[in-house]
Design a protein around this motif. Structure first.
Motif, PDB file in Angstrom:
ATOM      1  N   HIS A  25       0.860  -1.186   0.000  1.00 50.47           N
ATOM      2  CA  HIS A  25       0.000   0.000   0.000  1.00 50.47           C
ATOM      3  C   HIS A  25       0.898   1.238   0.000  1.00 50.47           C
ATOM      4  N   GLY A  26       0.312   2.385  -0.258  1.00 49.80           N
ATOM      5  CA  GLY A  26       1.082   3.616  -0.415  1.00 49.80           C
ATOM      6  C   GLY A  26       1.990   3.945   0.749  1.00 49.80           C
ATOM      7  N   TYR A  27       1.476   3.833   1.969  1.00 50.55           N
ATOM      8  CA  TYR A  27       2.278   4.155   3.150  1.00 50.55           C
ATOM      9  C   TYR A  27       3.468   3.207   3.268  1.00 50.55           C
ATOM     10  N   GLY A  28       3.254   1.926   2.982  1.00 50.73           N
ATOM     11  CA  GLY A  28       4.347   0.956   3.025  1.00 50.73           C
ATOM     12  C   GLY A  28       5.405   1.244   1.977  1.00 50.73           C
ATOM     13  N   ILE A  29       4.960   1.674   0.793  1.00 47.71           N
ATOM     14  CA  ILE A  29       5.900   2.025  -0.272  1.00 47.71           C
ATOM     15  C   ILE A  29       6.725   3.234   0.146  1.00 47.71           C
ATOM     16  N   LEU A  30       6.060   4.236   0.688  1.00 47.40           N
ATOM     17  CA  LEU A  30       6.758   5.436   1.154  1.00 47.40           C
ATOM     18  C   LEU A  30       7.825   5.079   2.177  1.00 47.40           C
ATOM     19  N   LYS A  48      -5.299  -3.448  -6.141  1.00 47.11           N
ATOM     20  CA  LYS A  48      -6.302  -4.365  -5.610  1.00 47.11           C
ATOM     21  C   LYS A  48      -6.669  -3.865  -4.225  1.00 47.11           C
ATOM     22  N   PHE A  49      -7.924  -3.991  -3.881  1.00 49.42           N
ATOM     23  CA  PHE A  49      -8.364  -3.571  -2.557  1.00 49.42           C
ATOM     24  C   PHE A  49      -8.318  -4.763  -1.618  1.00 49.42           C
ATOM     25  N   GLU A  50      -7.667  -4.567  -0.484  1.00 50.30           N
ATOM     26  CA  GLU A  50      -7.560  -5.613   0.525  1.00 50.30           C
ATOM     27  C   GLU A  50      -7.979  -5.042   1.872  1.00 50.30           C
ATOM     28  N   THR A  51      -8.582  -5.876   2.680  1.00 55.04           N
ATOM     29  CA  THR A  51      -8.997  -5.441   4.002  1.00 55.04           C
ATOM     30  C   THR A  51      -7.939  -5.848   5.016  1.00 55.04           C
ATOM     31  N   VAL A  52      -7.447  -4.856   5.753  1.00 57.96           N
ATOM     32  CA  VAL A  52      -6.443  -5.071   6.791  1.00 57.96           C
ATOM     33  C   VAL A  52      -6.944  -4.378   8.051  1.00 57.96           C
ATOM     34  N   ASN A  53      -7.088  -5.144   9.136  1.00 59.76           N
ATOM     35  CA  ASN A  53      -7.596  -4.593  10.399  1.00 59.76           C
ATOM     36  C   ASN A  53      -8.908  -3.831  10.184  1.00 59.76           C
ATOM     37  N   ARG A  64      -9.940  -2.294   7.719  1.00 59.41           N
ATOM     38  CA  ARG A  64      -9.801  -1.117   6.851  1.00 59.41           C
ATOM     39  C   ARG A  64      -9.482  -1.589   5.447  1.00 59.41           C
ATOM     40  N   GLU A  65     -10.131  -0.991   4.495  1.00 60.52           N
ATOM     41  CA  GLU A  65      -9.831  -1.331   3.110  1.00 60.52           C
ATOM     42  C   GLU A  65      -8.648  -0.493   2.644  1.00 60.52           C
ATOM     43  N   ARG A  66      -7.667  -1.156   2.054  1.00 69.21           N
ATOM     44  CA  ARG A  66      -6.455  -0.483   1.563  1.00 69.21           C
ATOM     45  C   ARG A  66      -6.252  -0.791   0.097  1.00 69.21           C
ATOM     46  N   LYS A  67      -5.669   0.191  -0.592  1.00 71.73           N
ATOM     47  CA  LYS A  67      -5.239  -0.032  -1.967  1.00 71.73           C
ATOM     48  C   LYS A  67      -3.857  -0.671  -1.894  1.00 71.73           C
ATOM     49  N   VAL A  68      -3.715  -1.814  -2.504  1.00 68.34           N
ATOM     50  CA  VAL A  68      -2.418  -2.481  -2.570  1.00 68.34           C
ATOM     51  C   VAL A  68      -1.994  -2.483  -4.034  1.00 68.34           C
ATOM     52  N   TYR A  69      -0.770  -2.005  -4.254  1.00 72.75           N
ATOM     53  CA  TYR A  69      -0.234  -1.845  -5.602  1.00 72.75           C
ATOM     54  C   TYR A  69       0.624  -3.046  -5.965  1.00 72.75           C
ATOM     55  N   TYR A  70       0.434  -3.535  -7.191  1.00 70.11           N
ATOM     56  CA  TYR A  70       1.179  -4.669  -7.735  1.00 70.11           C
ATOM     57  C   TYR A  70       1.767  -4.258  -9.072  1.00 70.11           C
ATOM     58  N   LEU A  71       2.959  -4.715  -9.376  1.00 71.32           N
ATOM     59  CA  LEU A  71       3.499  -4.502 -10.718  1.00 71.32           C
ATOM     60  C   LEU A  71       2.831  -5.474 -11.683  1.00 71.32           C
ATOM     61  N   THR A  72       2.548  -4.989 -12.867  1.00 79.56           N
ATOM     62  CA  THR A  72       2.084  -5.859 -13.943  1.00 79.56           C
ATOM     63  C   THR A  72       3.326  -6.432 -14.637  1.00 79.56           C
TER      64      THR A  72
END
Length: 121
Positions: free
Chosen positions: A32-37, A71-76, A78-86
């Motif tokens: 997710h964005g925060y993890g990438i940052l 992809k949207f994933e639920t963590v705790n 909360r729904e988060r946007k998780v980014y994947y490389l194509t």
């Protein structure tokens, strides 16, 4: 004048380095964005300072151009946007890696040569 401002040069370098490290992060592990940052901050060890304002536009661009998907994933609960490389994003990472590998030895050589009046080695 911009060219005599060190912050101008750092800004240009930061943009390129951060974009490469976002690809590198996603190549290693979707996130997710925060993890990438945070991963980019860890990679740069204070050399480049990524912000939400620099990382999220890169993620948006990668998604719009087909290099990444969300992809949207639920963590705790909360729904988060998780980014994947194509597959195209994986190819982009490999091309970026090769480009950096090509230029870094040259930059190191040029930076180590003394230039008249430079004062730096």
């Amino acid at each position: 004048m911009k060219l005599i401002n060190k912050d101008y040069w750092k800004s240009l370098i930061n943009m390129a380095v951060i974009k490469f490290l976002v690809l590198r992060t996603l190549k290693t592990n979707p996130s997710h964005g925060y993890g990438i940052l945070n991963q980019v901050k860890e990679f740069t060890q204070g050399c480049c300072t990524p912000t939400y304002g620099s990382v999220y536009p890169i993620l948006k661009e990668l998604c719009e151009e087909g290099y990444a998907e969300v992809k949207f994933e639920t963590v705790n609960n909360r729904e988060r946007k998780v980014y994947y490389l194509t597959e195209q994003g994986e190819q982009a990472y490999l091309q970026a890696k090769e480009a950096w590998q090509d230029i870094l030895p040259f930059l190191n050589k040029v930076m180590s040569e003394e230039v008249d009046g430079d004062g730096d080695n």
